[in-house]
Design a protein around this motif. Structure first.
Motif, PDB file in Angstrom:
ATOM      1  N   LEU A  80       0.736  -1.087   0.174  1.00 56.15           N
ATOM      2  CA  LEU A  80       0.061  -0.065  -0.082  1.00 56.15           C
ATOM      3  C   LEU A  80       0.699   1.379  -0.042  1.00 56.15           C
ATOM      4  CD1 LEU A  80      -2.814  -1.074   2.476  1.00 56.15           C
ATOM      5  CD2 LEU A  80      -2.963  -0.906   0.007  1.00 56.15           C
ATOM      6  N   MET A  83       1.935   1.913  -3.428  1.00 57.68           N
ATOM      7  CA  MET A  83       1.140   2.442  -4.399  1.00 57.68           C
ATOM      8  C   MET A  83       0.877   3.725  -4.201  1.00 57.68           C
ATOM      9  SD  MET A  83      -1.580  -0.753  -4.207  1.00 57.68           S
ATOM     10  CE  MET A  83      -1.615  -2.354  -4.667  1.00 57.68           C
TER      11      MET A  83
ATOM     12  N   LEU B  50      -9.209  -6.416   0.663  1.00 59.91           N
ATOM     13  CA  LEU B  50      -7.831  -5.874   0.313  1.00 59.91           C
ATOM     14  C   LEU B  50      -7.952  -5.004  -0.684  1.00 59.91           C
ATOM     15  CD1 LEU B  50      -5.452  -9.131   0.467  1.00 59.91           C
ATOM     16  CD2 LEU B  50      -5.443  -7.153   2.155  1.00 59.91           C
ATOM     17  N   MET B  54      -6.976  -0.853  -0.925  1.00 62.60           N
ATOM     18  CA  MET B  54      -6.261  -0.359  -2.105  1.00 62.60           C
ATOM     19  C   MET B  54      -6.982   0.801  -2.790  1.00 62.60           C
ATOM     20  SD  MET B  54      -4.690  -2.830  -4.918  1.00 62.60           S
ATOM     21  CE  MET B  54      -6.220  -3.319  -5.733  1.00 62.60           C
ATOM     22  N   ARG B  64       2.369  -5.003 -10.320  1.00 61.98           N
ATOM     23  CA  ARG B  64       3.324  -5.767  -9.039  1.00 61.98           C
ATOM     24  C   ARG B  64       2.831  -5.738  -7.698  1.00 61.98           C
ATOM     25  NH1 ARG B  64       7.449  -5.136  -5.661  1.00 61.98           N
ATOM     26  NH2 ARG B  64       9.031  -6.791  -5.590  1.00 61.98           N
ATOM     27  N   GLU B  65       2.341  -4.437  -7.457  1.00 60.98           N
ATOM     28  CA  GLU B  65       2.245  -4.205  -6.136  1.00 60.98           C
ATOM     29  C   GLU B  65       0.705  -4.612  -5.707  1.00 60.98           C
ATOM     30  OE1 GLU B  65       4.400  -3.282  -3.982  1.00 60.98           O
ATOM     31  OE2 GLU B  65       5.593  -2.689  -5.655  1.00 60.98           O
ATOM     32  N   VAL B  66      -0.160  -4.938  -6.462  1.00 62.16           N
ATOM     33  CA  VAL B  66      -1.381  -5.498  -6.370  1.00 62.16           C
ATOM     34  C   VAL B  66      -1.233  -6.917  -6.107  1.00 62.16           C
ATOM     35  CG1 VAL B  66      -3.507  -6.337  -7.367  1.00 62.16           C
ATOM     36  CG2 VAL B  66      -2.660  -3.955  -8.017  1.00 62.16           C
ATOM     37  N   ASP B  67      -0.430  -7.620  -6.591  1.00 62.24           N
ATOM     38  CA  ASP B  67       0.064  -9.081  -6.422  1.00 62.24           C
ATOM     39  C   ASP B  67       0.672  -9.233  -5.019  1.00 62.24           C
ATOM     40  OD1 ASP B  67      -0.785  -9.751  -8.643  1.00 62.24           O
ATOM     41  OD2 ASP B  67       0.720 -10.117  -9.549  1.00 62.24           O
ATOM     42  N   MET B  68       1.699  -7.878  -4.879  1.00 61.26           N
ATOM     43  CA  MET B  68       2.263  -8.264  -3.402  1.00 61.26           C
ATOM     44  C   MET B  68       1.214  -7.979  -2.383  1.00 61.26           C
ATOM     45  SD  MET B  68       5.070  -8.023  -1.553  1.00 61.26           S
ATOM     46  CE  MET B  68       6.663  -7.415  -2.314  1.00 61.26           C
ATOM     47  N   LEU B  69       0.157  -7.266  -2.602  1.00 60.16           N
ATOM     48  CA  LEU B  69      -0.856  -7.193  -1.818  1.00 60.16           C
ATOM     49  C   LEU B  69      -1.838  -8.346  -1.600  1.00 60.16           C
ATOM     50  CD1 LEU B  69      -2.307  -4.754   0.176  1.00 60.16           C
ATOM     51  CD2 LEU B  69      -3.910  -4.437  -1.814  1.00 60.16           C
ATOM     52  N   THR B  71      -1.659 -11.591  -2.695  1.00 63.11           N
ATOM     53  CA  THR B  71      -0.850 -12.729  -2.112  1.00 63.11           C
ATOM     54  C   THR B  71      -0.763 -13.062  -0.663  1.00 63.11           C
ATOM     55  OG1 THR B  71       1.237 -11.988  -2.436  1.00 63.11           O
ATOM     56  CG2 THR B  71       0.417 -13.205  -4.145  1.00 63.11           C
ATOM     57  N   THR B  72      -0.936 -12.099   0.083  1.00 62.10           N
ATOM     58  CA  THR B  72      -1.102 -12.309   1.464  1.00 62.10           C
ATOM     59  C   THR B  72      -2.644 -12.960   1.784  1.00 62.10           C
ATOM     60  OG1 THR B  72      -2.427 -10.064   1.992  1.00 62.10           O
ATOM     61  CG2 THR B  72      -0.148  -9.886   2.035  1.00 62.10           C
ATOM     62  N   PHE B 145       6.168 -11.759  -6.663  1.00 66.01           N
ATOM     63  CA  PHE B 145       4.927 -12.575  -6.603  1.00 66.01           C
ATOM     64  C   PHE B 145       4.262 -12.182  -7.600  1.00 66.01           C
ATOM     65  CE2 PHE B 145       6.054 -11.935  -1.847  1.00 66.01           C
ATOM     66  CZ  PHE B 145       7.021 -12.986  -1.764  1.00 66.01           C
TER      67      PHE B 145
END
Lengths: 407, 407
Positions: A80, A83, B50, B54, B64-69, B71-72, B145
């Motif tokens: 976050l 982003m 999530l 966002m 990329r950051e969406v996937d980082m988020l 995958t949690t 990720f």
């Protein structure tokens, strides 16, 4: 170009607005021409929420799976924050503990950092990106996720700053520096401009939540200067560094009360050589950390041994004492939860006679009864009744004129 | 000893009690002497939560950051399910997509699996552990990720089962099998005992949410038999497999309505060779998936071209059409959101004349007007008015006696 490593604690990224606020602060540093590496904790009460969820599944979770669960907290906040930086038009990338290769030993939940492989970090910095790193977490040789235990994000921050030989290491939280005493208890507590590693370590161990002791030790080992300040304003914070002045150290820089200890008195222990040693070895073997100790020779060659431990370890200590009671031939033990440990800290006290005397006298003049005393080179602690803790802290603050500390 | 790969969807692990339920089901398989690999999705509405978080940060997140988020989400559920299995006294370990080395291409949010490295999985199985695997996620060559997009956990499950050459691959969710039609719309819809890959693929593409088309394709490629059933009961589900019978295939195995399409009519396009091609190329280049197409030669050498797309791509399509309008010299376009696509599917229809005729006739007899038609070897679809969708589905279900499908 300077490299700045910053850390933002959980309360500093507790919601989307606060995350945007942190993004703006990070960008300021970047706009000034610095390389920025930013370590973040899990958002606000995320970790508590995950622990609650876990509590509905099991009372005895496997430490490896606890780490699997908890490491998601920082992963959410790094994504976050990255982003938020993007949305303001700046390049950034997030890295987990595993991607950063924060290597740790095997000890889940309380892992120690063994190495920080900075290859990926350097690559991303070379591409002019702001790098957002997950605090609190690492990876062991099995490629399993580990967490560093309490204060883990502070430790991550100092470790990354040390590994990168950073020019600055800044720890931001909801506290705007290191105070001479808890401002919620002592109304005229004053913020210190600077403090030495040793003093900070004592204060941190005494429960000043501004910085974790492990991080202080690590900073000391690498002689890395830390800057402690608030993420919510621009107020000047506190610098933590090696004490450069040989002379002129302050006698007392802070006073603290610790309400988390309990006092255990083991009664009528036979006065034989090695008995105390056996008792404390048994406690240590079980993982009980003993803090203060006194031993009073009583009548009939029997001793009373009194010591304090953290209240969280009460059950564990009781188990040990019950087990060794017969072997060590002591009569009984009592537990007193109504105690507070009041301490003063200052690197200069070792060269200034009479500090302890002033502490005890001021307590006496205010009818505060001292039950136990321990001293180190830069710290004096007294155990008193819990209800007198706030009063005692104010008495000491006044006695050592801590409100005028920076003058 | 058999190797069973199971998948439990988000609604099957939506809360701690359901997670414990899944743990017990997994243990049953283990107790029967099987090796168990279990793929899980994120808990219930975790992903939605999530995404909402966002949305408070940015409208245009970096993939990329969406996937980082995201995958949690599965990381939480694999940890909790593993703990639940431990608490019942059985050995288990959780593995994320990165630890499982579910290797994917670079395409964040819609990554394709390129390889599954089963080394770690085999090691853990050899230690008699139940292995809990995070669905939906993988890792690319940068160690970043990735997520697999819609239906990703189904795809993970089939990929792992294929890579391990599993004896059984079982997909559990809140749906207890594949039905001849949506039971919420057609009251006497019946559950199929079995269905072929091709038929399942068509039904899945038509929005039967029981199994994602990608997973069906992958299963087909590896000739891997799938078992679709509910995680909430023990009702016998549906087997998806290659059709062994050369003859005797069922004409129609299911009917489905898709309410997610819109109809776009581009009016008065000059009847020149290649004009339609240019238009559909422009749409495809922008990523718009066109489904049904018809072209009517009108008066004055001008055509109307009508096509359908998913309603989520409306904005994108409008952008493309506005851009090419002048160049392609068409007059105008209209958008009709009041449409539904009704389809029947069956591998046997290619060898049975008259199926289409029966469909159209039954619609006619029930005053359902057909606006567009497309056919494939095993599917016939008609576009009709949205408000007639439920009625049409029931008409077809009766016409093809789908309530007696397993007889």
């Amino acid at each position: 170009m300077s490299l700045i490593v910053q850390k933002y604690g959980g309360s500093s990224v507790a919601n989307p607005d606060l995350i945007k606020n942190v993004a703006r602060r990070v960008i300021e540093g970047y706009e000034e021409g610095n390389q920025m590496v930013v370590v973040v904790s899990a958002m606000g009460d995320t970790t508590d929420h995950l622990i609650e969820l876990m509590g509905n599944i099991t009372d005895d979770p496997d430490p490896r799976e606890v780490d699997m669960l908890l490491t998601t907290g920082e992963q959410v906040s790094i994504a976050l924050l990255t982003m938020a930086i993007h949305s303001l038009g700046y390049p950034a990338i997030s890295l987990t503990g595993s991607q950063m290769k924060i290597k740790t030993n095997e000890k889940h939940n309380q892992a120690m950092i063994t190495d920080v492989d900075t290859t990926r970090l350097r690559k991303e910095l070379a591409e002019n990106k702001i790098v957002i790193v997950a605090g609190f977490q690492g990876i062991n040789d099995n490629q399993d996720f580990t967490t560093l235990g309490r204060g883990g994000s502070d430790t991550t921050t100092v470790a990354v700053a040390a590994a990168m030989n950073a020019n600055r290491c800044e720890i931001y939280s909801d506290v705007d520096g290191v105070y001479t005493a808890d401002p919620r208890v002592v109304s005229d507590a004053s913020k210190l401009d600077s403090i030495s590693y040793e003093e900070m370590l004592e204060l941190a161990n005494l429960g000043a939540n501004v910085l974790h002791p492990r991080a202080v030790e690590l900073a000391n080992n690498y002689n890395l200067e830390l800057y402690i300040a608030s993420s919510f304003n621009k107020t000047v914070g506190t610098i933590v560094r090696g004490d450069e002045k040989m002379e002129g150290k302050k006698n007392v820089v802070g006073a603290a009360s610790d309400l988390g200890e309990i006092k255990i008195t083991v009664e009528r222990v036979p006065d034989e050589p090695g008995i105390a040693g056996k008792m404390f070895k048994a406690l240590a073997d079980a993982g009980v950390n003993v803090d203060m100790i006194i031993q009073n020779l009583q009548r009939d060659e029997l001793n009373d041994i009194t010591f304090t431990i953290n209240q969280e370890q009460e059950k564990l200590a009781v188990k040990v004492l019950n087990k060794i009671k017969e072997k060590l031939k002591f009569d009984n033990y009592t537990i007193d939860q109504d105690v507070a440990k009041i301490s003063i800290v200052g690197a200069g006290m070792q060269s200034t006679p009479g500090i302890a005397a002033r502490m005890f006298t001021s307590f006496g003049e205010n009818d505060i009864n001292i039950e136990m005393i321990t001293t180190s080179e830069i710290k004096i602690s007294c155990l008193i009744k819990k209800e007198e803790a706030d009063k005692a802290l104010n008495v000491l603050h006044k006695e050592f004129q801590l409100d005028q500390i920076n003058n």
